[in-house]
Design an enzyme around this catalytic site. Structure first.
Site, PDB file in Angstrom:
ATOM      1  N   GLY A 127       0.869  -4.511   4.620  1.00  0.00           N
ATOM      2  CA  GLY A 127      -0.211  -3.728   5.208  1.00  0.00           C
ATOM      3  C   GLY A 127      -1.536  -4.461   5.041  1.00  0.00           C
ATOM      4  O   GLY A 127      -1.583  -5.687   4.864  1.00  0.00           O
ATOM      5  N   ASP A 128      -2.616  -3.699   5.080  1.00  0.00           N
ATOM      6  CA  ASP A 128      -3.947  -4.288   4.946  1.00  0.00           C
ATOM      7  C   ASP A 128      -4.330  -4.566   3.495  1.00  0.00           C
ATOM      8  O   ASP A 128      -5.211  -5.382   3.224  1.00  0.00           O
ATOM      9  CB  ASP A 128      -5.000  -3.365   5.568  1.00  0.00           C
ATOM     10  N   THR A 158      -2.885   4.666  -0.711  1.00  0.00           N
ATOM     11  CA  THR A 158      -3.321   3.438  -1.378  1.00  0.00           C
ATOM     12  C   THR A 158      -4.374   3.845  -2.384  1.00  0.00           C
ATOM     13  O   THR A 158      -5.041   4.852  -2.191  1.00  0.00           O
ATOM     14  CB  THR A 158      -3.979   2.500  -0.328  1.00  0.00           C
ATOM     15  N   GLY A 203      -2.566   0.527   7.973  1.00  0.00           N
ATOM     16  CA  GLY A 203      -2.894  -0.844   7.619  1.00  0.00           C
ATOM     17  C   GLY A 203      -2.926  -1.813   8.782  1.00  0.00           C
ATOM     18  O   GLY A 203      -3.747  -2.730   8.806  1.00  0.00           O
TER      19      GLY A 203
HETATM   20  N1  ASP Z   1      -3.048   1.028   4.055  1.00  0.00           N
HETATM   21  C1  ASP Z   1      -1.736   1.183   3.510  1.00  0.00           C
HETATM   22  C2  ASP Z   1      -0.777   0.327   4.276  1.00  0.00           C
HETATM   23  O1  ASP Z   1      -0.911   0.211   5.484  1.00  0.00           O
HETATM   24  C3  ASP Z   1      -1.216   2.571   3.496  1.00  0.00           C
HETATM   25  C4  ASP Z   1      -2.217   3.666   3.279  1.00  0.00           C
HETATM   26  O2  ASP Z   1      -3.282   3.437   2.733  1.00  0.00           O
HETATM   27  O3  ASP Z   1      -1.952   4.818   3.676  1.00  0.00           O
HETATM   28  O4  ASP Z   1       0.137  -0.182   3.684  1.00  0.00           O
END
Ligand code: ASP
Length: 303
Positions: free
Chosen positions: A187-188, A157, A211
């Site tokens: 995701g988050d 991200t 996330g």
């Molecule tokens: N946080 C992101 C998600 O869960 C992925 C990542 O940052 O690796 O979609």
């Protein structure tokens, strides 16, 4: 105190963000520009164009942006066919009465604001997906369980936090999410409070990593609320990551990286892994009087 803080892959877009701040532009414009540049980067397979696809081989983007002065926020989830998810997220904030728009509604908004429709799946990413998933005849659920084995693989991200001349803070987060995810999985990154939170009074924080954990623990909000209670950015990052260690994760390391910025320009970043190969091991930043960006180590916070 002009400041930009980004996840390490944000180094690619940080000069764009910095130029806007230096020219007197707003923190919101700066974080959007930084994220847009990374969304354009064909070598970053975790954000925007050339991102990793979902289990069906379709790229679905998530993004959010937040204005620390007003705590207005905008986000998009599962956006297909438009690379600048962050700009569509900003349109949600500024041009609709909503905070989060997903799927075909997000694509509809992207078209409405004049974004260019295109296929975001590059040949390289198609080959990657075809080699890993392509021939599988299993049903959707079985495929997701088989090919989306470990949330710590195949994701990433970009995070941007900034302070402008007026002392306003803004934050932006953009991602193609977890490789081979279930269609429609968010995701988050598009969830305000989970992967992104910003409040002029206390500071800003943004996450990359697993996330689902940041959603369950409201990780970015946890960090900012720690600063509200007097924690420094380093302490706030540590508190927010430690909080994840209470979550059951089937024995897997709760992989999370966080960047944190205070209203006075103090910043820190932390990670739950000591592995130096991960993109989350370091973070990028630039502040007044620096002629170029710096890349610094994150604090390592482990169970
Ligand atoms: N946080 C992101 C998600 O869960 C992925 C990542 O940052 O690796 O979609």
């Amino acid at each position: 105190m002009l400041t930009v803080v980004a996840s390490q892959n944000g180094s690619f877009g940080l000069p764009d963000a910095w130029k806007i701040l230096q020219d007197g532009g707003s923190a919101l414009d700066a974080v959007e520009a930084g994220a847009r540049a990374v969304e354009d980067n064909p070598d970053d397979h975790t954000v925007g164009y050339a991102g990793h696809p979902n289990i069906h081989g379709i790229v679905e983007l998530d993004a959010s942006i937040m204005d620390g002065a007003t705590r207005r926020a905008g986000a998009v989830g599962s956006l297909q066919g438009y690379r600048h998810a962050i700009t569509v997220a900003r349109a949600v904030m500024e041009r609709t009465p909503h905070a989060l728009i997903t799927g075909s509604g997000a694509a509809r908004l992207a078209a409405e604001i004049g974004e260019t429709q295109e296929n975001l799946l590059t040949e390289g990413e198609h080959t990657y997906w075809a080699a890993e998933v392509g021939g599988s005849k299993a049903g959707l659920l079985a495929q997701v369980r088989q090919f989306t084995r470990d949330p710590r693989d195949g994701a990433g991200t970009v995070d941007f936090l900034a302070i402008d001349r007026d002392g306003n803070l803004a934050s932006a987060v953009s991602t193609s999410g977890w490789a081979f995810k279930h269609p429609g999985r968010l995701g988050d990154s598009p969830i305000i409070g989970a992967g992104n939170y910003c409040d002029n009074r206390y500071g800003a924080a943004a996450c990359t990593g697993w996330g689902e954990l940041a959603i369950r623990a409201s990780t970015a909000h946890t960090a900012v609320m720690a600063m509200a209670r007097g924690a420094s950015p380093a302490e706030a990052a540590t508190i927010a990551l430690r909080d994840l260690f209470e979550l059951p994760t089937d024995g897997l390391l709760p992989l999370m990286h966080i960047v944190v910025l205070s209203p006075s320009g103090e910043h820190a970043a932390a990670t739950t892994t000591a592995a130096t190969t991960t993109a989350g091991a370091r973070y990028a930043w630039q502040a007044e009087s620096m002629s170029e960006l710096a890349v610094s180590d994150r604090l390592v916070v482990q169970p």
